[in-house]
Design an enzyme around this catalytic site. Structure first.
Site, short mmCIF file in Angstrom:
data_model
loop_
_atom_site.label_atom_id
_atom_site.label_comp_id
_atom_site.label_asym_id
_atom_site.label_seq_id
_atom_site.Cartn_x
_atom_site.Cartn_y
_atom_site.Cartn_z
N ASP A 198 0.87 -1.18 0.00
CA ASP A 198 0.00 0.00 0.00
C ASP A 198 0.90 1.23 0.00
OD1 ASP A 198 -2.30 1.54 0.08
OD2 ASP A 198 -3.07 0.68 1.94
N GLU A 236 0.06 4.50 1.89
CA GLU A 236 -0.04 5.44 3.00
C GLU A 236 1.07 5.22 4.04
OE1 GLU A 236 -2.48 3.81 1.60
OE2 GLU A 236 -4.22 5.10 1.30
N HIS A 253 -7.62 4.86 8.03
CA HIS A 253 -8.90 4.56 7.38
C HIS A 253 -8.99 3.05 7.18
CE1 HIS A 253 -6.22 4.55 3.88
NE2 HIS A 253 -7.12 3.85 3.23
N HIS A 299 -2.81 -0.22 -3.63
CA HIS A 299 -3.26 1.14 -3.32
C HIS A 299 -4.12 1.72 -4.45
CE1 HIS A 299 -3.18 5.26 -1.86
NE2 HIS A 299 -2.71 5.66 -3.03
N GLU A 312 -7.35 -2.81 7.72
CA GLU A 312 -6.94 -3.54 6.51
C GLU A 312 -5.96 -4.66 6.83
OE1 GLU A 312 -5.85 -0.73 3.41
OE2 GLU A 312 -7.56 0.53 3.94
N HIS A 325 -1.35 1.06 6.69
CA HIS A 325 -1.74 2.14 7.60
C HIS A 325 -2.71 1.61 8.63
CE1 HIS A 325 -5.51 2.05 5.46
NE2 HIS A 325 -4.79 1.93 4.36
ZN LIG Z 1 -3.74 2.92 0.10
#
Ligand SMILES: [Zn+2]
Length: 273
Positions: A8, A10, A118, A62, A136, A106
């Site tokens: 990802d 972030e 998030h 992502h 996640e 993240h």
């Molecule tokens: Zn992402």
């Protein structure tokens, strides 16, 4: 030895704002982050190869799943690029893999002092699997766990590392930044971040047989609490869920992979319009 790597953006060092992770609006900052994301993926691949990995599947995980720069990615890896994908960030992870690595991740929605906290979308307040709040990392680790595959390395900010350690027994971690708030952090230099990820990925893959997969007990019950009623109204279009409150839907399935499919459909429905 086969290794699955989900990447990802972030949680990559240097990244602090959503806009700079947005392919359409991030401009130069977004492109710079694609290079950094590819560099951290390569560090994990190099570590895994040192530990004896013979195959590495890299899932670009992502936004539209098309951020990693193919020419810059380590030649030993295969790149899974593009979407949509039913299993999203862990598409094609199955029992043929020996270990899974999550890089650039993240923390879950609602986490304090965590960069861009998030859970899949800005419209979700929280997600529960069998009553346990997960982000996640957990949602994807349960997919791996259903195949008996342990998540052996998780990298991102300090809040993400704490989340992973609380969920995944024996997991190796690298914190590449310490968040001040959701859009500010103290960062390692990108080269230093890669050095740490490379070294820890090697240790993690070497010890993968000793790290426990995260397994959801069956049948699997899940709940999604949205930030607003409109998102829940849209998620309720999925016929397998029950609306149990203004912002909450619940559902269950015989196994976690089936439950994840319902979750992911709800997430997409809730984000439409
Ligand atoms: Zn992402």
């Amino acid at each position: 030895m086969k290794v699955f790597l989900s990447v990802d953006m972030e949680g990559i060092t240097g990244v602090v704002g959503e806009k700079e992770t947005d392919p359409d609006h991030g401009g130069e900052a977004y492109r710079a982050n694609c290079h950094r994301m590819t560099a951290e993926a390569n560090a994990a691949i190099e570590g895994a190869l040192k530990a004896g990995a013979t195959e590495v599947l890299v899932a670009d995980s992502h936004w539209n799943f098309d951020n990693l720069i193919p020419e810059e990615l380590h030649e030993a890896a295969t790149l899974l690029r593009g979407g949509p994908r039913p299993y999203s960030m862990v598409q094609d992870l199955d029992g043929s893999f020996d270990a899974a690595l999550f890089v650039g991740y993240h923390a879950m929605a609602g986490t304090p002092r965590a960069i861009i906290d998030h859970t899949f979308t800005g419209r979700i307040r929280s997600v529960e699997v069998n009553g346990r709040a997960v982000g996640e990392t957990g949602l994807n680790a349960y997919v791996a766990g259903e195949f008996g595959v342990p998540v052996v390395l998780v990298t991102g900010d300090t809040a993400l590392v704490a989340e992973a350690q609380g969920l995944l027994r024996g997991v190796h971690t690298v914190a590449v930044k310490e968040a001040i708030n959701t859009n500010a952090a103290k960062h390692l230099h990108p080269r230093k971040a890669c050095d740490l990820i490379r070294a820890e990925a090697e240790r993690a893959v070497r010890e993968s047989a000793e790290i426990e997969p995260l397994v959801a007990t069956k049948p699997v019950a899940m709940a999604i609490d949205f930030k607003g009623t409109e998102a829940a109204d849209r998620a309720e279009l999925e016929p397998l869920v029950a609306r149990v409150g203004g912002t909450r839907v619940e559902f269950s399935a015989e196994d976690y992979r089936a439950a994840f499919r319902i979750f992911y459909a709800c997430m997409h429905l809730s984000s439409s319009g």
